[in-house]
Design an enzyme around this catalytic site. Sequence first.
Site, mmCIF file in Angstrom:
data_model
loop_
_atom_site.group_PDB
_atom_site.id
_atom_site.type_symbol
_atom_site.label_atom_id
_atom_site.label_comp_id
_atom_site.label_asym_id
_atom_site.label_seq_id
_atom_site.Cartn_x
_atom_site.Cartn_y
_atom_site.Cartn_z
ATOM 1 N N THR A 96 0.871 -1.185 0.000
ATOM 2 C CA THR A 96 0.000 0.000 0.000
ATOM 3 C C THR A 96 0.901 1.226 0.000
ATOM 4 O O THR A 96 1.644 1.444 0.974
ATOM 5 C CB THR A 96 -0.892 0.030 1.259
ATOM 6 N N LYS A 171 -7.407 1.523 -2.404
ATOM 7 C CA LYS A 171 -6.920 1.011 -1.110
ATOM 8 C C LYS A 171 -6.898 2.124 -0.054
ATOM 9 O O LYS A 171 -7.274 1.921 1.104
ATOM 10 C CB LYS A 171 -5.517 0.426 -1.315
ATOM 11 N N LYS A 246 0.380 5.335 8.460
ATOM 12 C CA LYS A 246 0.905 5.613 7.108
ATOM 13 C C LYS A 246 -0.251 5.762 6.103
ATOM 14 O O LYS A 246 -0.292 6.699 5.323
ATOM 15 C CB LYS A 246 1.820 4.457 6.684
#
Length: 300
Positions: A96, A171, A246
Amino acid sequence: MATIGFIGLGNMGLPMAGNLLKAGHRLQVHDLAAARTAVLAAEGAVVVAGAAEAATGADAVITMLPAGAQVAEIYLGGGGLIEAAAPGTLLIDCSTIDVATARRVAAAAERRGLAMLDAPVSGGMAGAEAATLTFMVGGEPAALEKAQPLLAAMGKAMILAGPPGAGQAAKICNNLILGISMIGVAEAFVLAERLGLDRQKLFDIASKSSGQCWSMTAYCPVPGPVPSSPANRGYRPGFAAQMMLKDLLLAGEAADAAGLDLPLGGAATDTYEAFVKAGQGGLDFSAIVNYIRGDVEPSP
Ligand code: NAD
């Protein structure tokens, strides 16, 4: 049977690579941590020293790395995957990462005539182990068709989201929902504790009512109701809180670039940031419940 380079054997990459081995593929694996490659070597994988070696003679190379910086390092520049891969090698990044890096790496691959997909996943470690991941794919339909048999050994659904970077966009949006919903579930369970409501009772009721969501029914942040959730193993990840931070930061950056305000996304980012700063970033993200409860001392 294909020869596959696999780079990044962390919480997700290790079981994903293991499933490719089980499906009969030949694996050339690389990770900075020797303990991780040793597990797969014992199952028949060949351990290689770096990106270029992983690409040598490979039909496809799959990466499962922490973030954009590591993906850029492994793909771009001298000795990187794009320089080392022979024509016809399929490149699949399942990490990701930020959309901009995904697009930059895909464009570099295209300049060398290499097909590349961004294919981040949903389903967590349990999905990686059971080969039931969902892949959100950005790239050309023909590349996805070629990747299909490999992805099918690791997951159950592959959805083409659009051109390069679109998988990462999907995502980031998904994890924005997840980060916010986990805090919502954690707040509800802590409030229930304060109100003297049994956690199993709250679970039984809310999981069949309008409050039901994946963060509760598949990944409950308190021990008991969902035996497979990280809460039952001391919050060993799973999906580490620093990874969730993140992803929320990626959503924030993308929203800033689009001129969009995300009030709950911003609050969730601040909450995870405080949790990580308090030294808890290596725990599963569902351990945020301990922060909500006041069990974690915020760092000064
Ligand atoms: P992790 O930190 O457990 O694993 C990353 C691995 O990459 C480590 O083994 C590390 O040694 C290796 N690595 C880092 N830099 C490297 C380099 N330069 N060369 C070779 N190896 C290197 O992370 P994870 O939980 O497996 O997550 C991987 C990616 O998948 C992340 O982008 C994460 O956001 C995403 N993701 C994780 C989950 C989850 O539940 N853990 C779910 C969906 C998506």
